[in-house]
Design a protein around this motif. Structure first.
Motif, PDB file in Angstrom:
ATOM      1  N   ILE A  83     -59.770  12.776  78.417  1.00  0.00           N
ATOM      2  CA  ILE A  83     -58.193  13.511  78.619  1.00  0.00           C
ATOM      3  C   ILE A  83     -58.874  14.807  78.721  1.00  0.00           C
ATOM      4  O   ILE A  83     -57.662  15.656  78.970  1.00  0.00           O
ATOM      5  N   LEU A  84     -58.537  14.574  77.032  1.00  0.00           N
ATOM      6  CA  LEU A  84     -58.479  16.290  76.321  1.00  0.00           C
ATOM      7  C   LEU A  84     -59.571  17.512  77.541  1.00  0.00           C
ATOM      8  O   LEU A  84     -59.418  18.424  77.482  1.00  0.00           O
ATOM      9  N   ALA A  85     -61.117  17.161  77.486  1.00  0.00           N
ATOM     10  CA  ALA A  85     -61.857  17.359  78.486  1.00  0.00           C
ATOM     11  C   ALA A  85     -61.940  17.443  79.385  1.00  0.00           C
ATOM     12  O   ALA A  85     -61.782  19.532  79.754  1.00  0.00           O
ATOM     13  N   GLN A  86     -60.809  17.127  79.556  1.00  0.00           N
ATOM     14  CA  GLN A  86     -60.971  17.352  81.285  1.00  0.00           C
ATOM     15  C   GLN A  86     -59.811  18.094  81.662  1.00  0.00           C
ATOM     16  O   GLN A  86     -59.402  19.115  82.841  1.00  0.00           O
ATOM     17  N   LEU A  87     -58.840  18.213  80.430  1.00  0.00           N
ATOM     18  CA  LEU A  87     -57.885  19.071  81.323  1.00  0.00           C
ATOM     19  C   LEU A  87     -58.302  20.169  80.342  1.00  0.00           C
ATOM     20  O   LEU A  87     -57.559  20.429  81.711  1.00  0.00           O
ATOM     21  N   ILE A  88     -58.464  20.006  79.582  1.00  0.00           N
ATOM     22  CA  ILE A  88     -59.139  21.696  79.211  1.00  0.00           C
ATOM     23  C   ILE A  88     -60.486  22.486  80.816  1.00  0.00           C
ATOM     24  O   ILE A  88     -59.990  23.778  80.601  1.00  0.00           O
ATOM     25  N   ASP A  89     -60.894  21.815  80.870  1.00  0.00           N
ATOM     26  CA  ASP A  89     -61.789  21.857  81.677  1.00  0.00           C
ATOM     27  C   ASP A  89     -61.279  22.331  82.918  1.00  0.00           C
ATOM     28  O   ASP A  89     -61.536  23.334  83.979  1.00  0.00           O
ATOM     29  N   GLY A  90     -60.236  21.572  83.348  1.00  0.00           N
ATOM     30  CA  GLY A  90     -59.596  21.822  84.886  1.00  0.00           C
ATOM     31  C   GLY A  90     -59.020  23.535  85.300  1.00  0.00           C
ATOM     32  O   GLY A  90     -58.918  22.850  86.193  1.00  0.00           O
TER      33      GLY A  90
END
Length: 258
Positions: free
Chosen positions: A12-19
């Motif tokens: 969740i954390l990684a995808q929020l930042i990546d997006g």
């Protein structure tokens, strides 16, 4: 189950930042996997398996919102694929223990770069066509060999060269799906041909990969909300600091023999 929940949160954390930034899913996920003792090749393969789902979700959202520069997309993809396949071959050709210090050091450098990037604002200028092929090839290679790097290398490179943020982030995220697919197929080919001797490590991390996939897919549509809450510079500093801490911890553990 504990591993699933932990990597669900990481996803969740990684995808929020990546997006939101167009980078960092692979770097964050790989760094956390390496800190749990996963070999570099297994960490990269696991992250790319998860990214098949998260990049598809993210890319679909960008296509729907018309955030794609299709001319740039088709210039990025071929060179990104070539670099990714080459990086996979290099990573699966060496012993995981021997590669771990180099991968940990590389990810730490990416963390430092993101922090520095948050304090640097370059003036806009037209992106030269000659910049795209080497940038895509380097991003694909480091993404496969280091388990992350497509976004930090390609997105920041294009933005630094004067690209418009909306179309750079949307295009790079969408192109990443095809690069990720090629890297995943390269890992599969290495596995089936016996070139990758440490592939057995993958089966022990299935729950972690499932957690990364579930967390990433759920978080993909909400990246825009994070952008409204935190500034790009703040996000870069947070993720850069996290990667540096985890990366330095790994390097210290390797040097101390623990």
């Amino acid at each position: 189950m504990q591993d699933f929940l932990l990597f669900f949160a990481v996803g969740i954390l990684a995808q929020l930042i990546d997006g939101a930034l167009g980078m960092a899913y692979g770097v964050i996920s790989s760094t956390v996997l390496l800190s749990f003792g996963v070999s570099p090749a297994a960490a990269s393969a696991s992250v790319h398996a998860a990214e098949l789902f998260t990049t598809a979700a993210s890319g679909t959202a960008h296509v729907y919102n018309r955030n794609i520069d299709w001319k740039l997309f088709w210039r990025l993809v071929p060179f990104g694929i070539v670099g990714g396949v080459l990086g996979t071959y290099v990573l699966t050709s060496f012993d995981g223990a021997a590669m771990r210090p180099f991968v940990a050091a590389y990810l730490t450098c990416i963390g430092v770069y993101l922090i520095i990037r948050s304090f640097t604002h370059r003036p806009s200028k037209p992106v030269r066509a000659a910049v795209v092929p080497p940038l895509a090839a380097a991003g694909g290679f480091l993404d496969a060999a280091g388990g992350g790097g497509w976004g930090p290398i390609v997105t920041t490179g294009l933005l630094g060269a004067g690209g418009q943020p909306r179309y750079v982030i949307g295009t790079v995220n969408t192109a990443e799906f095809l690069v990720t697919l090629s890297v995943s197929l390269a890992f599969l080919f290495s596995l089936l041909t016996g070139h990758w001797e440490e592939a057995d490590d993958l089966s022990t991390h299935a729950l972690a990969v499932a957690g990364l996939i579930a967390g990433g897919v759920i978080a993909a549509p909400f990246a825009g909300y994070i952008v409204r809450i935190l500034s790009t510079d703040t996000l870069l500093r947070l993720v850069g600091s996290l990667i540096c801490i985890l990366g330095i911890t790994q390097v210290w553990g390797i040097l101390s023999g623990s």
